[in-house]
Design a protein around this motif. Sequence first.
Motif, PDB file in Angstrom:
ATOM      1  N   MET A   1       9.532   5.096  -0.142  1.00 58.01           N
ATOM      2  CA  MET A   1       8.152   5.426  -0.484  1.00 58.01           C
ATOM      3  C   MET A   1       7.192   4.461   0.207  1.00 58.01           C
ATOM      4  O   MET A   1       7.448   3.265   0.263  1.00 58.01           O
ATOM      5  N   GLU A   2       6.114   4.994   0.745  1.00 61.28           N
ATOM      6  CA  GLU A   2       5.101   4.169   1.388  1.00 61.28           C
ATOM      7  C   GLU A   2       3.873   4.100   0.492  1.00 61.28           C
ATOM      8  O   GLU A   2       3.511   5.078  -0.161  1.00 61.28           O
ATOM      9  N   PHE A   3       3.219   2.937   0.480  1.00 62.56           N
ATOM     10  CA  PHE A   3       2.106   2.713  -0.424  1.00 62.56           C
ATOM     11  C   PHE A   3       0.797   2.533   0.341  1.00 62.56           C
ATOM     12  O   PHE A   3       0.785   2.155   1.511  1.00 62.56           O
ATOM     13  N   ALA A   4      -0.314   2.788  -0.350  1.00 62.14           N
ATOM     14  CA  ALA A   4      -1.658   2.590   0.191  1.00 62.14           C
ATOM     15  C   ALA A   4      -2.549   2.058  -0.921  1.00 62.14           C
ATOM     16  O   ALA A   4      -2.198   2.126  -2.110  1.00 62.14           O
ATOM     17  N   ILE A   5      -3.688   1.517  -0.523  1.00 67.16           N
ATOM     18  CA  ILE A   5      -4.684   1.064  -1.493  1.00 67.16           C
ATOM     19  C   ILE A   5      -5.774   2.111  -1.588  1.00 67.16           C
ATOM     20  O   ILE A   5      -6.289   2.597  -0.577  1.00 67.16           O
ATOM     21  N   LEU A   6      -6.127   2.472  -2.817  1.00 67.93           N
ATOM     22  CA  LEU A   6      -7.265   3.345  -3.060  1.00 67.93           C
ATOM     23  C   LEU A   6      -8.066   2.760  -4.217  1.00 67.93           C
ATOM     24  O   LEU A   6      -7.575   2.686  -5.345  1.00 67.93           O
ATOM     25  N   ASN A   7      -9.263   2.277  -3.892  1.00 68.46           N
ATOM     26  CA  ASN A   7     -10.183   1.758  -4.902  1.00 68.46           C
ATOM     27  C   ASN A   7      -9.547   0.713  -5.822  1.00 68.46           C
ATOM     28  O   ASN A   7      -9.637   0.798  -7.048  1.00 68.46           O
ATOM     29  N   GLY A   8      -8.879  -0.249  -5.198  1.00 64.93           N
ATOM     30  CA  GLY A   8      -8.365  -1.384  -5.950  1.00 64.93           C
ATOM     31  C   GLY A   8      -6.990  -1.214  -6.539  1.00 64.93           C
ATOM     32  O   GLY A   8      -6.451  -2.155  -7.138  1.00 64.93           O
ATOM     33  N   SER A   9      -6.391  -0.034  -6.372  1.00 66.32           N
ATOM     34  CA  SER A   9      -5.043   0.208  -6.898  1.00 66.32           C
ATOM     35  C   SER A   9      -4.089   0.509  -5.752  1.00 66.32           C
ATOM     36  O   SER A   9      -4.470   1.166  -4.775  1.00 66.32           O
ATOM     37  N   TYR A  32     -14.967  -0.896   8.714  1.00 61.57           N
ATOM     38  CA  TYR A  32     -13.506  -1.007   8.692  1.00 61.57           C
ATOM     39  C   TYR A  32     -13.055  -2.324   9.303  1.00 61.57           C
ATOM     40  O   TYR A  32     -13.823  -3.033   9.944  1.00 61.57           O
ATOM     41  N   GLU A  33     -11.780  -2.626   9.128  1.00 58.65           N
ATOM     42  CA  GLU A  33     -11.129  -3.768   9.760  1.00 58.65           C
ATOM     43  C   GLU A  33      -9.688  -3.412  10.074  1.00 58.65           C
ATOM     44  O   GLU A  33      -9.077  -2.573   9.394  1.00 58.65           O
ATOM     45  N   VAL A  34      -9.153  -4.047  11.095  1.00 55.59           N
ATOM     46  CA  VAL A  34      -7.727  -3.964  11.429  1.00 55.59           C
ATOM     47  C   VAL A  34      -7.203  -5.389  11.491  1.00 55.59           C
ATOM     48  O   VAL A  34      -7.736  -6.212  12.245  1.00 55.59           O
ATOM     49  N   ILE A  35      -6.175  -5.678  10.701  1.00 53.56           N
ATOM     50  CA  ILE A  35      -5.628  -7.028  10.637  1.00 53.56           C
ATOM     51  C   ILE A  35      -4.175  -6.994  11.100  1.00 53.56           C
ATOM     52  O   ILE A  35      -3.383  -6.167  10.651  1.00 53.56           O
ATOM     53  N   LEU A  79       3.687  -6.495   1.385  1.00 53.89           N
ATOM     54  CA  LEU A  79       4.970  -6.795   0.737  1.00 53.89           C
ATOM     55  C   LEU A  79       5.631  -5.523   0.229  1.00 53.89           C
ATOM     56  O   LEU A  79       6.832  -5.308   0.457  1.00 53.89           O
ATOM     57  N   LYS A  80       4.881  -4.660  -0.445  1.00 56.32           N
ATOM     58  CA  LYS A  80       5.462  -3.436  -1.011  1.00 56.32           C
ATOM     59  C   LYS A  80       5.947  -2.493   0.081  1.00 56.32           C
ATOM     60  O   LYS A  80       6.930  -1.767  -0.100  1.00 56.32           O
ATOM     61  N   ASN A  81       5.259  -2.494   1.233  1.00 55.64           N
ATOM     62  CA  ASN A  81       5.679  -1.626   2.341  1.00 55.64           C
ATOM     63  C   ASN A  81       6.694  -2.301   3.257  1.00 55.64           C
ATOM     64  O   ASN A  81       7.116  -1.714   4.258  1.00 55.64           O
ATOM     65  N   ASP A  82       7.044  -3.547   2.933  1.00 55.84           N
ATOM     66  CA  ASP A  82       8.030  -4.311   3.711  1.00 55.84           C
ATOM     67  C   ASP A  82       7.676  -4.295   5.197  1.00 55.84           C
ATOM     68  O   ASP A  82       8.528  -4.088   6.058  1.00 55.84           O
ATOM     69  N   LEU A  83       6.396  -4.518   5.488  1.00 56.20           N
ATOM     70  CA  LEU A  83       5.930  -4.520   6.872  1.00 56.20           C
ATOM     71  C   LEU A  83       6.158  -5.899   7.486  1.00 56.20           C
ATOM     72  O   LEU A  83       5.664  -6.902   6.960  1.00 56.20           O
ATOM     73  N   GLN A  84       6.866  -5.951   8.590  1.00 51.94           N
ATOM     74  CA  GLN A  84       7.126  -7.213   9.281  1.00 51.94           C
ATOM     75  C   GLN A  84       6.249  -7.378  10.517  1.00 51.94           C
ATOM     76  O   GLN A  84       5.686  -8.442  10.754  1.00 51.94           O
ATOM     77  N   MET A  85       6.127  -6.323  11.309  1.00 50.28           N
ATOM     78  CA  MET A  85       5.351  -6.381  12.549  1.00 50.28           C
ATOM     79  C   MET A  85       4.473  -5.137  12.622  1.00 50.28           C
ATOM     80  O   MET A  85       4.982  -4.027  12.754  1.00 50.28           O
ATOM     81  N   GLY A  86       3.165  -5.316  12.490  1.00 52.38           N
ATOM     82  CA  GLY A  86       2.299  -4.148  12.501  1.00 52.38           C
ATOM     83  C   GLY A  86       0.865  -4.489  12.204  1.00 52.38           C
ATOM     84  O   GLY A  86       0.382  -5.575  12.552  1.00 52.38           O
ATOM     85  N   ILE A  87       0.174  -3.566  11.539  1.00 52.33           N
ATOM     86  CA  ILE A  87      -1.240  -3.757  11.221  1.00 52.33           C
ATOM     87  C   ILE A  87      -1.526  -3.278   9.807  1.00 52.33           C
ATOM     88  O   ILE A  87      -0.785  -2.447   9.250  1.00 52.33           O
ATOM     89  N   VAL A  88      -2.597  -3.808   9.256  1.00 53.52           N
ATOM     90  CA  VAL A  88      -3.213  -3.241   8.053  1.00 53.52           C
ATOM     91  C   VAL A  88      -4.552  -2.671   8.476  1.00 53.52           C
ATOM     92  O   VAL A  88      -5.364  -3.369   9.100  1.00 53.52           O
ATOM     93  N   TYR A  89      -4.781  -1.399   8.166  1.00 49.72           N
ATOM     94  CA  TYR A  89      -6.086  -0.780   8.396  1.00 49.72           C
ATOM     95  C   TYR A  89      -6.779  -0.661   7.054  1.00 49.72           C
ATOM     96  O   TYR A  89      -6.194  -0.171   6.077  1.00 49.72           O
ATOM     97  N   ALA A 114      -6.862   1.442   2.212  1.00 52.45           N
ATOM     98  CA  ALA A 114      -6.120   0.611   3.168  1.00 52.45           C
ATOM     99  C   ALA A 114      -4.685   1.110   3.241  1.00 52.45           C
ATOM    100  O   ALA A 114      -4.141   1.605   2.250  1.00 52.45           O
ATOM    101  N   TYR A 115      -4.106   0.979   4.432  1.00 51.89           N
ATOM    102  CA  TYR A 115      -2.703   1.339   4.606  1.00 51.89           C
ATOM    103  C   TYR A 115      -2.109   0.482   5.712  1.00 51.89           C
ATOM    104  O   TYR A 115      -2.835  -0.192   6.462  1.00 51.89           O
ATOM    105  N   THR A 116      -0.800   0.495   5.815  1.00 50.44           N
ATOM    106  CA  THR A 116      -0.117  -0.288   6.842  1.00 50.44           C
ATOM    107  C   THR A 116       0.513   0.639   7.886  1.00 50.44           C
ATOM    108  O   THR A 116       0.736   1.817   7.638  1.00 50.44           O
ATOM    109  N   LYS A 117       0.785   0.057   9.037  1.00 47.84           N
ATOM    110  CA  LYS A 117       1.415   0.816  10.116  1.00 47.84           C
ATOM    111  C   LYS A 117       2.255  -0.151  10.958  1.00 47.84           C
ATOM    112  O   LYS A 117       1.792  -1.239  11.301  1.00 47.84           O
TER     113      LYS A 117
END
Length: 290
Positions: A1-9, A32-35, A79-89, A114-117
């Motif tokens: 399962m992949e997770f995202a942020i929507l309005n603080g959750s 927006y931001e990309v980290i 952490l929840k998406n176990d992202l090691q190498m990528g971005i947060v949008y 927000a989501y990860t990739k």
Amino acid sequence: MEFAILNGSIINRSEAKVDIEDRGYQFGDGVYEVIRVYNGKLFTENEHLARFGKSSESIDISLPYSVTELANLLEELVLKNDLQMGIVYMQMTRGAAPRNHAYPAKGITPTLVAYTKEFPRPVDSLQTGVKTILLDDIRWLRCDIKSLNLLGNLLAKQKAAEQACYEAIQHRSETVTEGSSSNIFIVKNGVVITHPSDPFILKGITKDVIIQQCLASTIQVEERPFSIEELQQADEVFLSSTTSEVMPIVEIDRNRVKNGTPGPITRKLQALFEKEIEKQCGALPDKVIV
């Protein structure tokens, strides 16, 4: 399962939906931001969140979260998406309201998503350099705001893609501003030169890191406007961005930059940048400079 942020959750990404009358969707009324994420850690996180807040303030959107709350949310998402190498949008809009060009009445809650990739480092391009084209800068006059209004950038990027180029270098009259999604640097006689951070360009986080590295070393750096002629006669040219890092430019409009290979100062800055990544995020498995 992949997770995202929507309005603080943090929720299942497939369940993250926004209203069709959200002003980001209808007007591009948001920022927006990309980290970058290396080894599961957010690189220059504080600087990105500070710019996110400044962009929001510039268009009269009040952040409904503190910087600490946002940082905690993003770190938990990685952490929840176990992202090691990528971005947060991440992006925030003024919120959902009946369509009207003027701001909606007070009480509308901004929409935060927000989501990860996964996004590997572009190591091959960092080693060999990339090709670019020159284009007129047709964007608005507040490019320092990282807004959702990116149509001018998209048109420029598409023209570069159609010519099998990595980036479009933009200019207003004879003055080079920035790339469609990057900041531009030239090197002449050992001096690194880049456009000052004013409303005509985005104040890049990677750009600032590079300037700090120059100031902390023996590399002379100048923030000043430079011309198309200076670009074409430069000893070295490179671009910078969150995902491109310190990217050598070896060709502009099918003309080689010097001998068509990354120059020594660009290489030195790549090495310094990799050291900064490792300082903040740990050892890199795929280094450009060894």
